[in-house]
Design a protein around this motif. Sequence first.
Motif, PDB file in Angstrom:
ATOM      1  N   GLU A 264       0.090  57.564 -11.349  1.00  0.00           N
ATOM      2  CA  GLU A 264      -1.060  57.410 -11.843  1.00  0.00           C
ATOM      3  C   GLU A 264      -2.117  57.758 -10.540  1.00  0.00           C
ATOM      4  OE1 GLU A 264      -3.774  56.295 -15.621  1.00  0.00           O
ATOM      5  OE2 GLU A 264      -1.870  55.357 -15.148  1.00  0.00           O
ATOM      6  N   GLY A 265      -2.894  58.725 -10.500  1.00  0.00           N
ATOM      7  CA  GLY A 265      -3.771  59.074  -9.351  1.00  0.00           C
ATOM      8  C   GLY A 265      -3.421  59.992  -8.556  1.00  0.00           C
ATOM      9  N   GLU A 266      -2.080  60.098  -8.397  1.00  0.00           N
ATOM     10  CA  GLU A 266      -1.433  61.125  -7.429  1.00  0.00           C
ATOM     11  C   GLU A 266      -1.742  62.666  -7.771  1.00  0.00           C
ATOM     12  OE1 GLU A 266      -0.025  60.468  -4.505  1.00  0.00           O
ATOM     13  OE2 GLU A 266      -0.062  58.347  -4.682  1.00  0.00           O
ATOM     14  N   ARG A 267      -1.401  63.457  -6.946  1.00  0.00           N
ATOM     15  CA  ARG A 267      -1.405  64.951  -7.421  1.00  0.00           C
ATOM     16  C   ARG A 267       0.014  65.434  -7.486  1.00  0.00           C
ATOM     17  NH1 ARG A 267      -5.122  67.378  -2.725  1.00  0.00           N
ATOM     18  NH2 ARG A 267      -3.968  65.603  -1.887  1.00  0.00           N
ATOM     19  N   VAL A 268       0.218  65.136  -8.881  1.00  0.00           N
ATOM     20  CA  VAL A 268       1.829  65.507  -9.041  1.00  0.00           C
ATOM     21  C   VAL A 268       2.087  66.514  -9.992  1.00  0.00           C
ATOM     22  CG1 VAL A 268       3.729  64.347 -10.291  1.00  0.00           C
ATOM     23  CG2 VAL A 268       2.481  63.052  -9.056  1.00  0.00           C
ATOM     24  N   GLY A 269       3.291  67.491  -9.652  1.00  0.00           N
ATOM     25  CA  GLY A 269       3.431  68.232 -10.445  1.00  0.00           C
ATOM     26  C   GLY A 269       4.944  68.486 -11.251  1.00  0.00           C
ATOM     27  N   VAL A 270       5.239  68.989 -11.979  1.00  0.00           N
ATOM     28  CA  VAL A 270       6.580  68.820 -12.633  1.00  0.00           C
ATOM     29  C   VAL A 270       7.074  70.212 -12.902  1.00  0.00           C
ATOM     30  CG1 VAL A 270       8.003  68.102 -14.532  1.00  0.00           C
ATOM     31  CG2 VAL A 270       5.670  66.952 -14.099  1.00  0.00           C
ATOM     32  N   MET A 271       8.110  70.550 -12.326  1.00  0.00           N
ATOM     33  CA  MET A 271       9.013  71.427 -12.384  1.00  0.00           C
ATOM     34  C   MET A 271      10.046  71.643 -13.645  1.00  0.00           C
ATOM     35  SD  MET A 271      10.349  73.697  -8.930  1.00  0.00           S
ATOM     36  CE  MET A 271      11.584  72.584  -8.511  1.00  0.00           C
ATOM     37  N   TYR A 276       9.431  71.971 -22.521  1.00  0.00           N
ATOM     38  CA  TYR A 276       9.061  70.722 -22.038  1.00  0.00           C
ATOM     39  C   TYR A 276       7.755  70.393 -21.727  1.00  0.00           C
ATOM     40  CZ  TYR A 276      14.394  70.195 -22.780  1.00  0.00           C
ATOM     41  OH  TYR A 276      15.357  70.214 -23.563  1.00  0.00           O
ATOM     42  N   ALA A 277       7.010  71.494 -21.363  1.00  0.00           N
ATOM     43  CA  ALA A 277       5.835  71.485 -20.688  1.00  0.00           C
ATOM     44  C   ALA A 277       4.726  70.296 -21.562  1.00  0.00           C
ATOM     45  CB  ALA A 277       5.130  72.893 -20.330  1.00  0.00           C
ATOM     46  N   GLY A 278       5.004  70.306 -22.825  1.00  0.00           N
ATOM     47  CA  GLY A 278       4.056  69.266 -23.679  1.00  0.00           C
ATOM     48  C   GLY A 278       4.324  68.098 -23.273  1.00  0.00           C
ATOM     49  N   LEU A 279       5.559  67.626 -22.932  1.00  0.00           N
ATOM     50  CA  LEU A 279       5.653  66.211 -22.471  1.00  0.00           C
ATOM     51  C   LEU A 279       4.736  65.562 -21.224  1.00  0.00           C
ATOM     52  CD1 LEU A 279       9.640  66.088 -22.859  1.00  0.00           C
ATOM     53  CD2 LEU A 279       7.927  64.967 -24.437  1.00  0.00           C
ATOM     54  N   PHE A 280       4.193  66.663 -20.669  1.00  0.00           N
ATOM     55  CA  PHE A 280       3.301  66.270 -19.299  1.00  0.00           C
ATOM     56  C   PHE A 280       1.944  66.475 -19.559  1.00  0.00           C
ATOM     57  CE2 PHE A 280       7.873  66.933 -19.033  1.00  0.00           C
ATOM     58  CZ  PHE A 280       8.524  65.550 -17.980  1.00  0.00           C
ATOM     59  N   LEU A 286       4.755  73.467 -13.311  1.00  0.00           N
ATOM     60  CA  LEU A 286       5.702  74.611 -12.510  1.00  0.00           C
ATOM     61  C   LEU A 286       6.703  75.018 -13.504  1.00  0.00           C
ATOM     62  CD1 LEU A 286       5.614  72.523  -9.183  1.00  0.00           C
ATOM     63  CD2 LEU A 286       4.234  74.469  -9.949  1.00  0.00           C
ATOM     64  N   PRO A 287       6.355  76.119 -14.368  1.00  0.00           N
ATOM     65  CA  PRO A 287       7.423  76.503 -15.373  1.00  0.00           C
ATOM     66  C   PRO A 287       8.495  77.127 -14.884  1.00  0.00           C
ATOM     67  CG  PRO A 287       5.604  77.816 -15.501  1.00  0.00           C
ATOM     68  CD  PRO A 287       5.360  77.082 -14.333  1.00  0.00           C
ATOM     69  N   THR A 288       9.782  76.713 -15.239  1.00  0.00           N
ATOM     70  CA  THR A 288      11.240  77.370 -14.751  1.00  0.00           C
ATOM     71  C   THR A 288      11.561  78.395 -15.690  1.00  0.00           C
ATOM     72  OG1 THR A 288      12.519  75.359 -15.965  1.00  0.00           O
ATOM     73  CG2 THR A 288      11.671  75.098 -13.611  1.00  0.00           C
ATOM     74  N   GLY A 289      11.171  78.730 -16.852  1.00  0.00           N
ATOM     75  CA  GLY A 289      11.717  79.659 -17.863  1.00  0.00           C
ATOM     76  C   GLY A 289      12.125  78.892 -18.978  1.00  0.00           C
ATOM     77  N   ALA A 291      14.554  76.871 -21.317  1.00  0.00           N
ATOM     78  CA  ALA A 291      15.637  75.708 -20.746  1.00  0.00           C
ATOM     79  C   ALA A 291      17.253  76.472 -20.785  1.00  0.00           C
ATOM     80  CB  ALA A 291      15.713  74.504 -21.919  1.00  0.00           C
ATOM     81  N   GLY A 292      17.927  76.172 -19.565  1.00  0.00           N
ATOM     82  CA  GLY A 292      19.210  76.634 -19.622  1.00  0.00           C
ATOM     83  C   GLY A 292      19.353  78.152 -18.929  1.00  0.00           C
ATOM     84  N   ASP A 293      18.059  78.705 -18.920  1.00  0.00           N
ATOM     85  CA  ASP A 293      18.140  80.099 -18.178  1.00  0.00           C
ATOM     86  C   ASP A 293      18.314  79.955 -16.953  1.00  0.00           C
ATOM     87  OD1 ASP A 293      17.968  82.494 -17.279  1.00  0.00           O
ATOM     88  OD2 ASP A 293      16.378  83.136 -18.916  1.00  0.00           O
ATOM     89  N   TRP A 294      19.411  79.678 -16.190  1.00  0.00           N
ATOM     90  CA  TRP A 294      19.387  79.419 -14.744  1.00  0.00           C
ATOM     91  C   TRP A 294      19.137  80.573 -13.773  1.00  0.00           C
ATOM     92  CZ3 TRP A 294      18.960  74.382 -14.157  1.00  0.00           C
ATOM     93  CH2 TRP A 294      19.665  73.627 -15.577  1.00  0.00           C
ATOM     94  N   LYS A 295      19.422  81.819 -14.141  1.00  0.00           N
ATOM     95  CA  LYS A 295      19.084  83.067 -13.607  1.00  0.00           C
ATOM     96  C   LYS A 295      17.390  83.183 -13.381  1.00  0.00           C
ATOM     97  CE  LYS A 295      23.032  85.488 -14.317  1.00  0.00           C
ATOM     98  NZ  LYS A 295      23.657  86.655 -15.038  1.00  0.00           N
ATOM     99  N   GLU A 296      16.846  82.820 -14.458  1.00  0.00           N
ATOM    100  CA  GLU A 296      15.526  82.796 -14.404  1.00  0.00           C
ATOM    101  C   GLU A 296      14.606  81.580 -13.570  1.00  0.00           C
ATOM    102  OE1 GLU A 296      13.493  85.267 -15.443  1.00  0.00           O
ATOM    103  OE2 GLU A 296      11.578  84.127 -14.679  1.00  0.00           O
ATOM    104  N   TYR A 297      15.413  80.539 -13.761  1.00  0.00           N
ATOM    105  CA  TYR A 297      14.960  79.238 -12.976  1.00  0.00           C
ATOM    106  C   TYR A 297      15.273  79.738 -11.313  1.00  0.00           C
ATOM    107  CZ  TYR A 297      14.544  74.072 -11.612  1.00  0.00           C
ATOM    108  OH  TYR A 297      14.087  73.046 -11.358  1.00  0.00           O
ATOM    109  N   SER A 298      16.386  80.176 -10.857  1.00  0.00           N
ATOM    110  CA  SER A 298      16.838  80.810  -9.682  1.00  0.00           C
ATOM    111  C   SER A 298      15.785  81.890  -9.167  1.00  0.00           C
ATOM    112  CB  SER A 298      18.102  81.145  -9.679  1.00  0.00           C
ATOM    113  OG  SER A 298      19.012  80.336 -10.220  1.00  0.00           O
ATOM    114  N   ARG A 299      15.299  82.679 -10.049  1.00  0.00           N
ATOM    115  CA  ARG A 299      14.554  83.757  -9.449  1.00  0.00           C
ATOM    116  C   ARG A 299      13.003  83.030  -9.189  1.00  0.00           C
ATOM    117  NH1 ARG A 299      14.575  86.874 -14.112  1.00  0.00           N
ATOM    118  NH2 ARG A 299      16.515  87.750 -13.594  1.00  0.00           N
ATOM    119  N   ARG A 300      12.634  82.159 -10.026  1.00  0.00           N
ATOM    120  CA  ARG A 300      11.260  81.409  -9.590  1.00  0.00           C
ATOM    121  C   ARG A 300      11.364  80.272  -8.595  1.00  0.00           C
ATOM    122  NH1 ARG A 300       8.592  80.497 -15.938  1.00  0.00           N
ATOM    123  NH2 ARG A 300       9.292  82.399 -16.641  1.00  0.00           N
TER     124      ARG A 300
END
Length: 351
Positions: A264-271, A276-280, A286-289, A291-300
């Motif tokens: 709390e109070g920190e400038r935190v991001g979640v990759m 799963y964005a709705g959980l945060f 920082l959206p990785t594409g 889930a399970g699409d490793w090529k898209e995650y790698s690209r980003r």
Amino acid sequence: MNTEFLTITQDPSHDEDVLSRAAEVIRRGGLVAIPTETVYGLAGSALLPDSAAKIYAAKGRPADNPLIVHVSKPEEAERVAYTNPQFYKLAERFMPGPLTVILKKRDCIPDTVTAGGDTVAVRCPSHPIARRLIELSGHPLAAPSANRSGSPSPTTAAHVREDLDGEIDMIVDAGPCSIGLESTVIRLDGESCTILRPGAVTPAMLEEVVPHAAVSGAVVKPALANGVKPESPGMKYRHYAPRAELILVDAPTDRLAEFVRENEGERVGVMIPDEYAGLFPGLTILPTGPAGDWKEYSRRFFSLLREADDAGLNRIYAVLPPPEGDSLALYNRIIRAAGCRILTENGFKTI
Ligand code: AMP
Ligand code: MG
């Protein structure tokens, strides 16, 4: 130095003019940042010792980390290295493309390019702009990633500009890179090979051509590379790192949500994958594409690290990807970006 910034427009005569100018810079010993299918490369002639020296200086790259030499077609490897049938067997399947092969070097390659070693890393990129520049310049190109040493590799021309504006002669912008992580680097062992750095060409893909593709221990356990002289010096401990602290979590996503809530109070991001964005709520995602699409995650991936810094975050959380298959290359980069510390249910551990 004034860095010229030129853009590829898909108008053939304009683009040919841009590349002719870039080729002229290479021939007179200057440096040009160019797109490849993996990441942007900082290219200089691989035949001119001074060009390599300028590359090390511009990047702030340690002198013990050799450069990859790029050729416009596999047969051109003959010019810079001693090839063998195994090289051509692999080249037939994977070149042009994101595969780099270590070979014995020829005398025309200066020691500055290979960091004093008698081997040279050879790659034939598939990106048409990179290949055309090699053809037009008439020189094989020494080209490491076009970032300041240690920072995330650049996957757009804007990233290159952030790191190297004023340090190099020219940047050629041809849009974002399609793969986003650096090439697979292999050493040939008779019929088989060993992966020194994982990339888009996976162990399973290599094993369609060779009997066995071993993965060097330092790929997944960087501590092995600490103290002993690593075979691929670029695989040392901390690398590719953002300014923000990257915390890798080896736990389910709901547990990750609990860890993040403690900040709390920190400038935190979640990759995190899009689903799963709705959980945060309220945090920088920082959206990785998907889930399970490793090529898209790698690209980003590298781009997301730079976005985190641009957003002024001081901590980024991410889930640890599996050290295998399509996510092996991402695993290799992300553990180095995180300084090899992993947060588990029982606190931090170092790998
Ligand atoms: P980069 O230039 O940033 O793509 O990094 C090049 C990678 O290839 C680094 O990990 C280097 O250590 C590795 N490399 C380049 N030349 C050789 C070589 N002759 N033997 C082993 N690894 C090499
Ligand atoms: Mg690099």
